[in-house]
Design a protein around this motif. Sequence first.
Motif, mmCIF file in Angstrom:
data_model
loop_
_atom_site.group_PDB
_atom_site.id
_atom_site.type_symbol
_atom_site.label_atom_id
_atom_site.label_comp_id
_atom_site.label_asym_id
_atom_site.label_seq_id
_atom_site.Cartn_x
_atom_site.Cartn_y
_atom_site.Cartn_z
ATOM 1 N N ARG A 77 -35.056 14.178 -24.603
ATOM 2 C CA ARG A 77 -35.066 12.789 -23.887
ATOM 3 C C ARG A 77 -33.729 12.363 -23.588
ATOM 4 N NH1 ARG A 77 -38.804 11.075 -27.813
ATOM 5 N NH2 ARG A 77 -37.370 9.321 -28.445
ATOM 6 N N LEU A 81 -31.972 11.785 -19.946
ATOM 7 C CA LEU A 81 -31.508 10.681 -19.698
ATOM 8 C C LEU A 81 -29.771 10.504 -19.216
ATOM 9 C CD1 LEU A 81 -32.093 7.600 -18.882
ATOM 10 C CD2 LEU A 81 -31.834 7.200 -21.393
ATOM 11 N N ASN A 133 -34.473 4.491 -25.293
ATOM 12 C CA ASN A 133 -35.031 5.667 -25.167
ATOM 13 C C ASN A 133 -35.103 6.456 -26.371
ATOM 14 O OD1 ASN A 133 -35.788 8.108 -23.306
ATOM 15 N ND2 ASN A 133 -33.870 8.876 -24.448
ATOM 16 N N ARG A 136 -39.780 5.622 -29.178
ATOM 17 C CA ARG A 136 -40.794 5.514 -28.262
ATOM 18 C C ARG A 136 -41.621 4.425 -28.695
ATOM 19 N NH1 ARG A 136 -43.186 11.118 -26.691
ATOM 20 N NH2 ARG A 136 -44.014 9.818 -24.846
#
Length: 218
Positions: A77, A81, A133, A136
């Motif tokens: 993730r 990003l 981020n 979660r």
Amino acid sequence: MKKILGLDIGTTSIGWAFVNEAENEDEKSSIIKLGVRVIPITTDEETDFQKGKSISINADRTLKRGARRNLNRYQLRRDALLEVLKKNNFITDKTLLSEEGKDTTFSTFKARAEAAKGQINKEDLAKVFLMINKKRGYKSNRKANSDEDGVAIDGMEIAKYMSDNNLTPGQYVYEILKSGKKNIPNFYRSDLQSELNKIWEFQKQFYSKKLTENLLKT
């Protein structure tokens, strides 16, 4: 002849022997079969066993495997990003994303708290997005981390406090850090999503060409 099964049970092994024992002078004792089963456990597991604590090697492996999986997902993730932020000129390869200098321990938390009500520069905004981020959040009510007094903090109580005081998770964390507490609780996923939406909408008035609907969907 008397048949005897002997067992030598230890914490890390079980020895056994199946023998014929002579009962008369004209008989001779003999070993039918013997063996040992070694139990591969760590020193910590052996200590827990000796203390009477139940242990499960498979359960421990499952926890570690889950931790590795969660770490891998977080790294994926984060990498995704970072690519989006670079592509949209929020940061470059030379942008420092860690905190540095004197009295900067909570600078990113401070920027995250301010982002929902005031303009912050695009580098700090990138750090805020990366921080949100990172975790979660929980989908359901669970016990979050304990505060320094060791009292469990209930997620529902935190959510209610933030709602009553119109605080985002970032503002709540910065508030408790300023009060001297060090442990940061976990939050509901819905609260983190609401915080992201609030920050996005507020900062969009300053970065309208960057914070587009298409970018939000990515």
